[in-house]
Design a protein around this motif. Structure first.
Motif, PDB file in Angstrom:
ATOM      1  N   GLY A   1       3.057   0.588 -35.305  1.00  0.00           N
ATOM      2  CA  GLY A   1       4.126   1.524 -34.968  1.00  0.00           C
ATOM      3  C   GLY A   1       4.426   1.537 -33.483  1.00  0.00           C
ATOM      4  N   ALA A   2       3.365   1.563 -32.651  1.00  0.00           N
ATOM      5  CA  ALA A   2       3.564   1.555 -31.193  1.00  0.00           C
ATOM      6  C   ALA A   2       4.196   0.256 -30.742  1.00  0.00           C
ATOM      7  N   HIS A   3       3.790  -0.837 -31.357  1.00  0.00           N
ATOM      8  CA  HIS A   3       4.331  -2.141 -30.970  1.00  0.00           C
ATOM      9  C   HIS A   3       5.821  -2.241 -31.330  1.00  0.00           C
ATOM     10  N   MET A   4       6.168  -1.812 -32.561  1.00  0.00           N
ATOM     11  CA  MET A   4       7.541  -1.970 -33.043  1.00  0.00           C
ATOM     12  C   MET A   4       8.525  -1.024 -32.349  1.00  0.00           C
ATOM     13  N   PHE A   5       8.063   0.166 -32.021  1.00  0.00           N
ATOM     14  CA  PHE A   5       8.947   1.141 -31.387  1.00  0.00           C
ATOM     15  C   PHE A   5       8.691   1.252 -29.883  1.00  0.00           C
TER      16      PHE A   5
ATOM     17  N   THR B   1      23.057  15.010 -31.012  1.00  0.00           N
ATOM     18  CA  THR B   1      22.626  16.370 -30.679  1.00  0.00           C
ATOM     19  C   THR B   1      21.114  16.429 -30.544  1.00  0.00           C
ATOM     20  N   ASN B   2      20.624  17.548 -30.005  1.00  0.00           N
ATOM     21  CA  ASN B   2      19.169  17.729 -29.890  1.00  0.00           C
ATOM     22  C   ASN B   2      18.500  17.674 -31.252  1.00  0.00           C
ATOM     23  N   GLU B   3      19.156  18.293 -32.258  1.00  0.00           N
ATOM     24  CA  GLU B   3      18.581  18.264 -33.616  1.00  0.00           C
ATOM     25  C   GLU B   3      18.498  16.836 -34.133  1.00  0.00           C
ATOM     26  N   GLY B   4      19.565  16.056 -33.882  1.00  0.00           N
ATOM     27  CA  GLY B   4      19.554  14.662 -34.313  1.00  0.00           C
ATOM     28  C   GLY B   4      18.498  13.854 -33.582  1.00  0.00           C
ATOM     29  N   GLN B   5      18.324  14.153 -32.307  1.00  0.00           N
ATOM     30  CA  GLN B   5      17.307  13.465 -31.517  1.00  0.00           C
ATOM     31  C   GLN B   5      15.918  13.704 -32.097  1.00  0.00           C
ATOM     32  N   VAL B   6      15.678  14.933 -32.517  1.00  0.00           N
ATOM     33  CA  VAL B   6      14.381  15.268 -33.120  1.00  0.00           C
ATOM     34  C   VAL B   6      14.166  14.462 -34.396  1.00  0.00           C
ATOM     35  N   GLN B   7      15.223  14.317 -35.215  1.00  0.00           N
ATOM     36  CA  GLN B   7      15.092  13.562 -36.462  1.00  0.00           C
ATOM     37  C   GLN B   7      14.738  12.103 -36.189  1.00  0.00           C
ATOM     38  N   VAL B   8      15.373  11.513 -35.178  1.00  0.00           N
ATOM     39  CA  VAL B   8      15.057  10.125 -34.814  1.00  0.00           C
ATOM     40  C   VAL B   8      13.601  10.015 -34.375  1.00  0.00           C
ATOM     41  N   LEU B   9      13.183  10.912 -33.510  1.00  0.00           N
ATOM     42  CA  LEU B   9      11.821  10.854 -32.959  1.00  0.00           C
ATOM     43  C   LEU B   9      10.758  11.105 -34.024  1.00  0.00           C
ATOM     44  N   LYS B  10      11.112  11.888 -35.040  1.00  0.00           N
ATOM     45  CA  LYS B  10      10.147  12.139 -36.113  1.00  0.00           C
ATOM     46  C   LYS B  10       9.823  10.857 -36.874  1.00  0.00           C
ATOM     47  N   VAL B  11      10.810   9.957 -36.978  1.00  0.00           N
ATOM     48  CA  VAL B  11      10.564   8.670 -37.629  1.00  0.00           C
ATOM     49  C   VAL B  11       9.516   7.891 -36.836  1.00  0.00           C
TER      50      VAL B  11
ATOM     51  N   VAL C   1       6.121   9.428 -37.433  1.00  0.00           N
ATOM     52  CA  VAL C   1       5.547   9.050 -38.732  1.00  0.00           C
ATOM     53  C   VAL C   1       4.997   7.627 -38.679  1.00  0.00           C
ATOM     54  N   ALA C   2       5.744   6.713 -38.047  1.00  0.00           N
ATOM     55  CA  ALA C   2       5.277   5.326 -37.938  1.00  0.00           C
ATOM     56  C   ALA C   2       3.961   5.254 -37.180  1.00  0.00           C
ATOM     57  N   LEU C   3       3.822   6.023 -36.104  1.00  0.00           N
ATOM     58  CA  LEU C   3       2.570   6.046 -35.335  1.00  0.00           C
ATOM     59  C   LEU C   3       1.444   6.673 -36.125  1.00  0.00           C
ATOM     60  N   LYS C   4       1.783   7.657 -36.957  1.00  0.00           N
ATOM     61  CA  LYS C   4       0.776   8.337 -37.765  1.00  0.00           C
ATOM     62  C   LYS C   4       0.199   7.408 -38.824  1.00  0.00           C
ATOM     63  N   VAL C   5       1.090   6.669 -39.495  1.00  0.00           N
ATOM     64  CA  VAL C   5       0.670   5.821 -40.611  1.00  0.00           C
ATOM     65  C   VAL C   5       0.083   4.509 -40.104  1.00  0.00           C
TER      66      VAL C   5
ATOM     67  N   VAL D   1      -0.153   8.334 -29.854  1.00  0.00           N
ATOM     68  CA  VAL D   1      -0.466   7.119 -29.093  1.00  0.00           C
ATOM     69  C   VAL D   1      -1.806   7.281 -28.385  1.00  0.00           C
ATOM     70  N   LEU D   2      -1.999   8.396 -27.719  1.00  0.00           N
ATOM     71  CA  LEU D   2      -3.216   8.622 -26.939  1.00  0.00           C
ATOM     72  C   LEU D   2      -4.453   8.691 -27.830  1.00  0.00           C
ATOM     73  N   LEU D   3      -4.342   9.356 -28.967  1.00  0.00           N
ATOM     74  CA  LEU D   3      -5.506   9.580 -29.826  1.00  0.00           C
ATOM     75  C   LEU D   3      -5.855   8.355 -30.655  1.00  0.00           C
TER      76      LEU D   3
END
Length: 950
Positions: free
Chosen positions: A763-767, A741-751, A754-758, A798-800
Motif C-alpha cells: 500500500g505504501a509503495h503503490m500510493f 471538497t474536504n469531505e471528498g478529500q477524506v473519502q480519497v484518503l480513506k482508500v 485501508v490499503a495501508l491497513k490491509v 505507515v509509522l507503526l
C-alpha cells in the motif's frame, strides 16, 4: 456580399437543411452553424420567415435558427454577440406587422419576440408594448389575433422574471395596461356569449380564441403584477367577475355540440378561469380572503350538489376540489395554538371557513365523496375485466392515474377528514356499521358501496386509530369477507386485503400476524389476478413494518415465495413485473439468509427476464434491486451467480453504454454488495474494475459508493488489486484532490488508509505519490479536523506497520523543508500530540498512540524530549478503549477481538458479510501489551526520572 445575394445563399442552405437526404442535410446544417456568428445572418433569417411566399418548412427552420440565436448571441456579454445596430434593426423588423398566416409559425415568432423582450424590454425596446396594444385594437382579425398571441407570450415571459428590479418593472407595466386588458377580455367574452346564443359557431370559435388569449394575459397580470392586489379595485373586481363568467361558460356548454372544435376550447377556457383563482390563492393567500366564501360556495355547489349535474366535466371537478383543498389546508388561514399570537388575517379566514363548514355541509361533503366519487366507475370495472394488470397499475399510482379524478377525491377526503375529524368520524363509522356482514353478491350497488367505504377507512386509518378496534374488526368481520369465494366478491376481497395493508402499521397486533400470513397465502392463489397483485402489495407493507418478526413468517416463507415467483412469471406488463419484483426484494431483504433454500427458480428466471427487458430500463432497475438483496441473502454462495451477475454489473456501470443513465446507481450498489459477499477474487470480478476510471472522472453523486467499491477490492485481494490498478488509481486520486471538497478529500484518503491497513508495504509503495502531501498536511497543521484526523491515521499506519518506509519519507521531507531529520520529526510529533483531539474515533486514537509509542525505543534525543507528551496521549487513549470484562471483573481492551470469537447476533441483526470477516484481520494489537513491551525493553526509559513520570 450584399443582402440580396446573402438571402439567396442562406435560403438555399435552409432548403437543403429541410431535406430528408442526409447528403444534403449534413453539409447545410454545418454551413448554417458557421453563419450563426456572421453579421447580418439574423437579418437574412428575418426576411426569409417574413416572406409568406416561401415554403412553410423553410420559414419554420428560419424561425428556429433565429430563436436559438437569441439564446446564444443576443446578450451583450455573449461571445460573438450581435451588434447593437443589428439588434435595433431586428427589433423593428419583428413588430412591423402581425399578419403571419401559419399558426405554428405565428406561435414561434411570438415566442422569439418574448425572448428578446425578456432581455431588452422596456429599456432598449420601449415601443414594444405600445405597438402590441395598438395592433390588438385593430379591426383586422388576423392582425388582432397575432398581436394578442404575441402580447400573451411577452406578458408571460416578463412575469416569469424573479429579480426584484424586474418584478418592479413588471408591476409598473401591469398597473399601466390592466384596465385595457380587462376591457379587452370583457369585450371578447361578451362577443363569444352573444355568438353562442345566435348559434354563430364560426365567429364564436374566433371570439373564444381571443377570450382565451386575453384571459391568459390577465392571469399573469393579476397574479404577478401587483404587490398588494387586494388594494386594487380593478383586480378584485376581475376576480369576482370570474365566478359569474364561469357560470355563464358552464351554461354555454349545454348549447355547444360536444364534437365541435368550440367544445375543446370552451373547456380549456373554463379550466383557465379556475387556474386564475388557484394561482392567485397560492401567491396571494391573504388577498384571497375576501374570495374564500364565494370560492367555497361555488366549488361545493357544483361538485357536491345537484347544481353541477350535466354541466361539470372531470377536469373542472378536479380543479374545484383543488380549490377547496387548498383553502382547507392553507397555513395562512389557520390560527396559532395561542390565539393571541395569530394574525388578524388568519383569524378572519378561519372565521369564514368555520362559518361555511357547518356540520350539515361537512356531513354532505363526506357522504358525497365516499358514496359518489369513491365508487368504481363502469370504465374502471370494464378495465378490471379486460386488462387486470392495467387496472392494478392504475390503482397503485400509474402515470395517468395521478392526473385523474380518483386521486384528487382521495386527497381532498384526507385533508377534510384531518381538519374536521370530530365531525366526519361518526359519519364514516355509521357508514361502516350499515355495511356489517357479507354483502349480497347479486347486488352490485351494495358491493361498490362497501368497496368505497372500506377505501375511506383505509385512507383515514391514522385519524381513526382511537375509534376502530381493527384487531376485533379483522377477526369478526374482515376474515369472513375474505372467505367469500364468489367471482363478484373479488371486489371486496381485493379491497379488504388493501385495507389490511393500510392498517398494518397503524394498529395490528403482532399475535395476529400468523393468521394474516395464512390469509395472504390463500389470496395469493385467488383466481383473480388483481386480487393476487393487491395481496402481494400488502405482503410488502407487512414485511416492511416495524413489528415484523422473521420467526413468525418463516413457516409460510417457502409457499409464499413460490407463489410470488409464479405471479412474477404470470404478469406480462413491465410495471406489474416491477411491482412484484419490489415485493420479492423486500421479502429477501427481511428474511436474509433464510431465503437460501427457496431462490433456485428465481435465480434461473432472472437472466431470462433481464434479456426480455432490454428495452425497459426501469424494469432492469427493479431486477438490479432484487439482485442486490439476493446477493446479500446468499452471502458467499452468490459466487454461483457470477456467470449472470458480473456481465450485468459490467453493463450497468459502463458509462459508454446508453443504459448506464438509468442503471448506474443500482448497478454500483450491486457491484459493492457482490464484492462484500465474495469469498475470493476472480479474474472476471477483477476485470470489471476497468469501468471505475471513467466513473471517478465523472465526480458524480455516486462518488462515495465508488470509493466503497475500491475499499472492498482492497479488502478482498489487496495484492492482486493494487498490482493491477493502484498506479492508475493513484493518478486519478491526485487529480481529484486538486479540485474536491474536504469531505471528498477524506473519502480519497480513506482508500489510502485501508490499503495501508490491509497491505502496509504494498500500500505504501503503490500510493507513494500521495504520501508527501499527507506529511505536509500534518507539518503545516491542516485546519479541517476531519482531514487532519485522516492524515494522522494514514501516517500512523505507515509509522507503526512500515517503519523503514516512514524513515525514507522523513528523509525526503526533511530535504524538502530544508531541515534536520530530528528537527522535522520533533515538529511532527509535537503537531501530532497537539492535534490528537481532532481524532474522535477510538480506533484512530489507539492507532496514533501505538504509532507514537513505537518511536520510544529509539535513542533519538528528539523522541526522548517528547516522551511525556507521548505517554500522556497514550494514557488518554487507553482510557478510551478500556472497559470492564463482565466475566472477570478486570479491565480489557474493548477493541481487541480474538479471531476465533464468533459474534452473537440477535434476531434483528444481519449476519456478517465476507468483508466483515476480512476487516477483523486488521484489528490492532493490545494497547496495554505494546506499552509494557516498549517500556520494559528500553533501559533508558526505566531511569528514575522517566519512571516517576509514568
Amino acid at each position: 456580399m450584399d443582402m440580396e445575394s446573402a438571402s439567396s445563399v442562406v435560403l438555399q442552405a435552409l432548403t437543403q437543411a429541410t431535406s430528408q437526404d442526409t447528403a444534403l442535410l449534413k453539409p447545410a446544417e454545418e454551413q448554417l452553424r458557421q453563419w450563426e456568428t456572421q453579421p447580418g445572418f439574423y437579418s437574412v433569417l428575418l426576411n426569409i420567415f417574413n416572406n409568406h411566399m416561401l415554403d412553410v418548412n423553410v420559414r419554420w427552420l428560419a424561425v428556429l435558427y433565429f430563436k436559438n440565436g437569441i439564446d446564444r448571441y443576443w446578450r451583450r456579454v455573449a461571445p460573438n454577440a450581435l451588434s447593437e445596430d443589428e439588434k435595433t434593426s431586428l427589433r423593428a423588423g419583428l413588430i412591423t406587422n402581425f399578419n403571419e398566416p401559419v399558426n405554428q409559425i405565428a406561435t414561434q415568432i411570438a415566442v422569439l419576440i418574448a425572448k428578446v423582450a425578456r432581455l431588452d424590454c422596456p429599456r432598449q425596446w420601449p415601443e414594444l408594448i405600445p405597438i402590441l396594444l395598438e395592433s390588438v385594437k385593430g379591426q383586422d382579425g388576423l392582425q388582432q389575433h397575432r398581436a394578442l398571441l404575441t402580447f400573451y407570450h411577452v406578458t408571460k415571459t416578463l412575469a416569469s422574471k424573479r429579480l426584484a428590479q424586474d418584478k418592479r418593472l413588471f408591476q409598473d407595466l401591469a398597473s399601466g395596461i390592466y384596465s385595457f386588458a380587462c376591457s379587452l377580455w370583457s369585450h371578447h367574452t361578451d362577443c363569444f356569449l352573444q355568438q353562442v346564443l345566435a348559434v354563430d359557431q364560426a365567429h364564436a370559435l374566433s371570439s373564444l380564441e381571443r377570450t382565451l388569449l386575453s384571459l391568459k394575459v390577465l392571469r399573469k397580470l393579476t397574479v404577478h403584477g401587483f404587490q398588494e392586489p387586494q388594494q386594487n379595485m380593478e383586480v378584485m373586481g376581475f376576480l369576482n367577475a370570474v365566478f359569474e363568467r364561469l357560470k355563464q361558460f358552464l351554461e354555454c356548454s349545454r348549447q355547444v355540440d360536444p364534437d365541435s372544435p368550440c367544445r375543446e376550447k370552451l373547456e380549456k377556457t373554463i379550466i383557465l378561469y379556475t387556474k386564475v383563482l388557484l394561482d392567485f390563492l397560492e401567491v396571494h393567500p391573504c388577498a384571497f380572503i375576501p374570495l374564500i366564501q364565494r370560492s367555497l360556495e361555488f366549488a361545493v355547489s357544483y361538485v357536491f350538489t345537484a347544481a353541477g349535474e350535466g354541466l361539470v366535466f372531470e377536469r373542472f371537478t378536479v380543479q374545484c376540489m383543488n380549490l377547496i383543498k387548498t383553502i382547507v389546508k392553507n397555513e395562512a388561514y389557520k390560527p396559532c395554538k395561542n390565539i393571541e399570537d395569530s394574525k388578524p388575517e388568519s383569524l378572519e379566514a378561519h372565521k369564514i371557513k368555520t362559518a361555511f363548514f357547518t356540520h350539515p355541509t361537512l356531513t354532505e361533503i363526506g357522504r358525497r365523496l365516499v358514496s359518489h366519487y369513491f365508487l368504481l366507475t363502469k370504465e374502471e370495472l370494464a378495465m378490471w375485466e379486460e386488462d387486470p394488470e392495467g387496472f392494478a397499475v392504475e390503482e397503485t399510482g400509474g402515470d395517468s392515474w395521478k392526473y385523474s379524478l380518483r386521486p384528487c377525491t382521495e386527497v381532498l377526503f384526507l385533508d377534510i377528514f384531518h381538519n374536521y375529524s370530530q365531525t366526519l368520524t361518526p359519519v364514516l363509522l355509521e357508514m361502516v356499521l350499515n355495511l356489517q356482514g357479507p354483502s349480497n353478491v347479486e347486488d352490485p350497488v351494495q358491493l361498490l358501496m362497501k368497496d368505497a367505504v372500506y377505501n375511506a377507512v383505509g385512507l383515514a386509518a391514522y385519524e381513526l386509530f382511537d375509534n376502530i378496534d381493527f384487531d376485533q374488526w379483522f377477526n369478526n368481520q374482515l376474515l369472513g369477507e375474505l372467505q367469500v369465494s364468489h367471482h363478484r366478491y373479488k371486489l371486496i376481497r381485493r379491497r379488504v386485503i388493501w385495507l389490511i395493508g393500510q392498517w398494518i402499521s397503524v394498529k395490528f397486533k403482532s399475535e395476529l400476524r400468523p393468521l394474516l400470513y395464512e390469509v395472504i397465502l390463500n389470496l395469493m392463489q385467488d383466481p383473480d389476478l388483481v386480487v393476487r397483485i393487491e395481496t402481494a402489495t400488502t405482503l410488502k407493507l407487512t414485511v416492511d413494518d416495524f413489528e415484523f418478526r422473521t420467526e413468525q413468517f418463516l413457516p409460510y416463507l417457502e409457499s409464499i415465495f413460490s407463489l410470488l415467483f409464479q405471479l412474477l412469471q404470470q404478469v406480462t406488463e413491465c410495471d406489474t413485473k416491477m411491482q412484484v419484483l419490489h415485493v420479492i426484494s423486500c421479502v429477501i431483504e427481511r428474511v436474509n439468509i433464510q431465503i437460501r433454500p427457496y431462490v433456485g427458480c428465481l435465480v434461473q428466471y432472472l437472466p431470462l427476464l433481464w434479456k426480455q427487458s432490454e428495452e425497459h430500463n426501469m424494469l432492469r432497475c427493479a431486477i438490479l434491486t432484487t439482485l442486490v438483496h439476493l446477493v446479500q441473502g446468499l452471502g458467499a454462495e452468490s459466487k454461483n451467480l457470477y456467470l449472470f451477475l458480473l456481465p450485468v454489473i459490467q453493463l450497468s456501470t459502463d458509462v459508454s453504454q446508453p443504459p448506464h443513465v438509468y442503471l448506474l446507481e443500482d448497478g454500483l450498489e450491486l457491484w459493492l454488495v457482490t464484492l462484500e459477499n465474495s469469498p475470493a477474487i476472480t479474474p472476471e470480478l477483477l476485470r470489471i474494475f476497468q469501468n471505475m476510471s471513467a466513473l471517478l472522472e465523472m465526480s458524480s453523486e455516486n462518488l462515495r459508493t465508488c470509493f466503497q467499491i475500491v475499499n472492498a477490492y482492497i479488502y478482498l485481494s489487496a495484492t492482486d488489486f493494487l498490482q493491477n490498478y493502484a498506479e492508475g488509481l493513484c493518478r486519478c486520486f491526485c487529480n481529484l484532490l486538486k479540485d474536491i471538497t474536504n469531505e471528498g478529500q477524506v473519502q480519497v484518503l480513506k482508500v489510502v488508509e485501508v490499503a495501508l491497513k490491509v497491505s502496509p508495504v504494498l500500500g505504501a509503495h503503490m500510493f507513494q505519490p500521495l504520501l508527501p502531501s499527507v506529511f505536509r498536511g500534518i507539518v503545516d497543521g491542516e485546519r479541517y479536523p476531519v482531514v487532519m484526523s485522516t492524515y494522522l491515521g494514514i501516517m500512523g499506519r505507515v509509522l507503526l506497520q512500515n517503519a523503514s518506509f516512514f524513515s525514507s519519507l522523513l528523509t525526503q521531507m526533511a530535504s524538502e523543508y530544508n531541515q534536520e531529520i530530528g528537527q522535522l520529526l520533533g515538529g511532527v510529533i509535537e503537531m501530532w500530540v497537539d492535534r490528537m483531539d481532532n481524532i474522535t474515533q477510538p480506533e484512530r486514537r489507539k492507532l496514533s498512540s501505538l504509532a507514537l509509542l513505537s518511536l520510544l525505543p529509539s535513542d533519538n534525543s528528539v523522541v526522548q524530549e517528547k516522551f511525556c507528551g507521548i505517554i500522556n496521549i497514550c494514557v488518554e487513549a487507553l482510557h478510551d478503549v478500556m472497559t470492564e470484562d463482565s466475566d472477570t471483573g478486570t479491565l480489557k481492551d474493548c477493541m481487541l477481538m480474538s479471531h476465533f470469537e464468533e459474534p452473537k447476533l440477535t434476531d434483528d441483526e444481519e449476519p456478517p458479510t465476507e468483508q466483515d470477516k476480512r476487516k477483523k484481520l486488521g484489528i490492532l494489537p493490545s494497547h496495554v501489551q505494546l506499552i509494557l513491551k516498549i517500556l520494559h525493553t528500553n533501559e533508558m526509559l526505566l531511569s528514575p526520572h522517566y519512571h516517576h513520570t509514568v
